[in-house]
Design a protein around this motif. Structure first.
Motif, mmCIF file in Angstrom:
data_model
loop_
_atom_site.group_PDB
_atom_site.id
_atom_site.type_symbol
_atom_site.label_atom_id
_atom_site.label_comp_id
_atom_site.label_asym_id
_atom_site.label_seq_id
_atom_site.Cartn_x
_atom_site.Cartn_y
_atom_site.Cartn_z
ATOM 1 N N ARG A 193 10.808 -2.679 30.720
ATOM 2 C CA ARG A 193 9.631 -1.837 30.493
ATOM 3 C C ARG A 193 8.418 -2.363 31.251
ATOM 4 O O ARG A 193 7.605 -1.598 31.776
ATOM 5 C CB ARG A 193 9.340 -1.758 29.001
ATOM 6 C CG ARG A 193 10.324 -0.904 28.224
ATOM 7 C CD ARG A 193 9.827 -0.648 26.808
ATOM 8 N NE ARG A 193 10.674 0.334 26.149
ATOM 9 C CZ ARG A 193 11.725 0.026 25.401
ATOM 10 N NH1 ARG A 193 12.064 -1.233 25.237
ATOM 11 N NH2 ARG A 193 12.457 0.972 24.829
ATOM 12 N N SER A 248 16.195 0.988 34.585
ATOM 13 C CA SER A 248 15.815 1.870 33.481
ATOM 14 C C SER A 248 17.018 2.594 32.887
ATOM 15 O O SER A 248 16.994 2.987 31.721
ATOM 16 C CB SER A 248 14.782 2.888 33.963
ATOM 17 O OG SER A 248 14.346 3.711 32.923
ATOM 18 N N LEU A 271 4.502 2.395 26.799
ATOM 19 C CA LEU A 271 5.075 2.088 28.108
ATOM 20 C C LEU A 271 4.035 2.095 29.211
ATOM 21 O O LEU A 271 4.013 1.216 30.076
ATOM 22 C CB LEU A 271 6.168 3.105 28.443
ATOM 23 C CG LEU A 271 6.860 2.941 29.807
ATOM 24 C CD1 LEU A 271 7.552 1.599 29.871
ATOM 25 C CD2 LEU A 271 7.834 4.080 30.016
ATOM 26 N N SER A 293 17.721 7.256 32.348
ATOM 27 C CA SER A 293 17.408 7.447 30.939
ATOM 28 C C SER A 293 16.237 8.400 30.787
ATOM 29 O O SER A 293 15.607 8.813 31.759
ATOM 30 C CB SER A 293 17.056 6.092 30.315
ATOM 31 O OG SER A 293 15.885 5.561 30.933
ATOM 32 N N GLU A 294 15.954 8.750 29.538
ATOM 33 C CA GLU A 294 14.784 9.576 29.259
ATOM 34 C C GLU A 294 13.509 8.857 29.670
ATOM 35 O O GLU A 294 12.542 9.472 30.103
ATOM 36 C CB GLU A 294 14.741 9.919 27.774
ATOM 37 C CG GLU A 294 15.857 10.842 27.319
ATOM 38 C CD GLU A 294 15.794 12.187 28.025
ATOM 39 O OE1 GLU A 294 14.660 12.672 28.257
ATOM 40 O OE2 GLU A 294 16.849 12.746 28.355
ATOM 41 N N GLU A 295 13.547 7.552 29.553
ATOM 42 C CA GLU A 295 12.403 6.757 29.972
ATOM 43 C C GLU A 295 12.185 6.875 31.478
ATOM 44 O O GLU A 295 11.056 6.962 31.958
ATOM 45 C CB GLU A 295 12.636 5.298 29.582
ATOM 46 C CG GLU A 295 11.361 4.519 29.349
ATOM 47 C CD GLU A 295 11.625 3.312 28.477
ATOM 48 O OE1 GLU A 295 12.733 2.767 28.562
ATOM 49 O OE2 GLU A 295 10.733 2.922 27.699
ATOM 50 N N THR A 343 10.644 10.260 32.283
ATOM 51 C CA THR A 343 9.210 10.246 31.980
ATOM 52 C C THR A 343 8.435 9.505 33.061
ATOM 53 O O THR A 343 7.361 9.935 33.494
ATOM 54 C CB THR A 343 8.974 9.574 30.614
ATOM 55 O OG1 THR A 343 9.725 10.240 29.615
ATOM 56 C CG2 THR A 343 7.495 9.609 30.248
ATOM 57 N N PRO A 402 12.178 6.309 24.117
ATOM 58 C CA PRO A 402 10.992 5.798 24.805
ATOM 59 C C PRO A 402 9.726 6.056 24.010
ATOM 60 O O PRO A 402 9.613 7.055 23.300
ATOM 61 C CB PRO A 402 10.973 6.586 26.117
ATOM 62 C CG PRO A 402 11.679 7.862 25.802
ATOM 63 C CD PRO A 402 12.708 7.513 24.772
ATOM 64 N N SER A 421 6.234 6.476 25.284
ATOM 65 C CA SER A 421 5.456 6.547 26.517
ATOM 66 C C SER A 421 4.056 5.981 26.343
ATOM 67 O O SER A 421 3.463 5.463 27.285
ATOM 68 C CB SER A 421 5.361 7.998 26.999
ATOM 69 O OG SER A 421 4.766 8.802 25.994
#
Length: 472
Positions: free
Chosen positions: A321, A246, A259, A421-423, A426, A254, A256
């Protein structure tokens, strides 16, 4: 002939399922030949087993009511009745609620692994299979040894009882009883001759079948829990590699909603395509989830999609993802699987614990009357050890489930999510939210199956025993 493919959890549990079918459990599915005549014969065998099981248990109850002459004899007969009540109730419970067991058995029949983590999933599945079969072997050997010990100890005691003389309450007389494994009332004279031989064979068969019914159903429960625990270990193991993957998406904003939306195709991830139209086998390239050195840098580039600012092609970003989505969906699957275990076993666990508690209390009373190493002492200790072992087997695996599910959130928090990452951040937030409450199996919502439950039961028995010793 209707062929049944044994895959998924059913395939892993096939030895246990087969033994349940051979001992007469109402498990009429999962046969290679499920035609009309063969199914009718299996139903007839189950009905015959049901008749033999309940008939002899009825004779044991009649003995408790009609032929116990003192408080000690009544306590011993009550312990025997309660002991075998486990087998009768579990046999009937499975027959009446078999659809819940079928639902749990079929929960993992469809393979839903992710190509990036197929090796880890396969390894933990193999570990769960090994543990299931080892447990089945241990319980099976213990069942056979228990039947042998029960049979041998029968011939070490005198087949007579001392009872109060009806003509003189201050005197006792001896009454001859059949030398059988279990004291039971029969409408025929089972003390000698051919009637004794037939009754002995019937009791030997009944003893083995009744113990097998209860133990095989217990092994099935433990196997379910073992499978769930290994799946949780698989999810914990792939957390750090998932964070490493990730981290490659740090330049992607992202979404979400896309995702973490449920996807029915997450188990069938498409292969990555190169420029000449040939497919790369992702399962072969990423069979080891710890090796992602070739993932970045455009080694697997889709010329149609191009390479993004993070060095990944569009197909590679989708693969990353989908790996995150796979983790979330797999954890939800484990939660639903554990819930189905509770639905299938909840009432049975409650009945088991109630019966065991009363049995252990009576055994503590009987243990105060032990005066030496004799048949009576061996019988009481054998009952005590066997009953505690039944409770312990449930509790040890139930406790493992609680510990494994509790450690998932710790593993998520300690997997360097702050460098991702920001993903990834989350994703970790969703993991921690899902794992706030530990997974567990309860006895119809009255108690949680864990080592704390076993400690409470064992402590109560010891306390009751000490009180009786002091009163004596």
């Amino acid at each position: 002939m209707q062929k049944v493919k044994m895959h998924g959890l059913v395939g892993d549990l096939w030895p246990n399922i087969r033994l349940m079918q051979l001992t007469g459990h109402w498990l009429l599915e999962y046969h290679e030949d499920n035609g009309g005549l063969t199914r009718l014969l299996r139903q007839a065998y189950c009905w015959m087993t049901t008749l033999l099981l309940f008939t002899n248990f009825g004779f044991i109850c009649c003995f408790l009511i009609l032929e116990t002459y003192s408080s000690d004899q009544m306590a011993g007969a009550t312990i025997t009745t309660l002991f075998f009540l486990h087998s009768v109730t579990k046999f009937a419970y499975f027959a009446l609620r078999s659809k819940y067991f079928y639902r749990t058995l079929s929960a993992w029949n469809q393979m839903n692994s992710h190509p990036l983590f197929a090796e880890s999933n396969a390894r933990h599945r193999a570990t769960s299979l090994s543990r299931m079969r080892k447990l089945l072997m241990i319980i099976g050997v213990g069942t056979i040894l228990s039947v042998l010990a029960w049979t041998i100890i029968t011939f070490l005691d005198e087949p007579v009882w001392e009872v109060t003389d009806p003509d003189n309450v201050n005197a006792t007389i001896t009454v001859e009883v059949p030398q059988l494994m279990i004291h039971a009332w029969y409408p025929w004279d089972a003390r000698s001759g051919m009637a004794y031989m037939i009754t002995f064979i019937y009791q030997l068969y009944w003893l083995f079948i009744s113990l097998s019914h209860a133990n095989l159903l217990d092994v099935l429960f433990c196997s379910f829990v073992i499978f769930a625990c290994e799946q949780l270990k698989h999810l914990k193991e792939i957390l750090q590699p998932l964070m490493d993957l990730s981290a490659a998406l740090d330049s992607v904003v992202p979404n979400s909603g896309d995702l973490f939306r449920a996807s029915s195709t997450s188990s069938n991830i498409p292969l990555i395509t190169n420029g000449d139209g040939n497919d790369f086998d992702v399962r072969g390239i990423y069979s080891n989830q710890r090796d992602f050195s070739g993932f970045q840098g455009g080694n697997l580039i889709n010329t149609n999609g191009g390479v993004g600012p993070n060095g990944l092609s569009k197909k590679q970003e989708l693969l990353v993802r989908s790996a995150i989505k796979y983790w979330v969906e797999r954890h939800k699957h484990v939660v639903k699987f554990v819930t189905s275990i509770g639905d299938a076993y909840g009432v049975a666990l409650l009945l088991h614990m109630l019966t065991s508690t009363v049995t252990l209390t009576l055994l503590a009373y009987q243990a105060t009357k032990i005066e030496g190493v004799d048949v009576y002492a061996s019988t009481v200790i054998g009952y005590l050890f066997y009953t505690l072992a039944q409770v312990f087997v449930f509790c040890i695996f139930g406790n493992e489930l609680i510990e494994e599910s509790s450690s998932v959130m710790e593993a998520a928090y300690s997997c360097h999510w702050y460098d991702g990452s920001e993903e990834a951040k989350t994703f970790v937030q969703i993991v921690c939210q899902q794992c706030q409450k530990s997974l567990s199996v309860s006895g119809a919502k009255f108690f949680t199956v864990s080592l704390d439950l076993f400690a409470s039961v064992f402590g109560a028995v010891v306390t009751y025993f000490m009180v009786l010793v002091q009163l004596k």
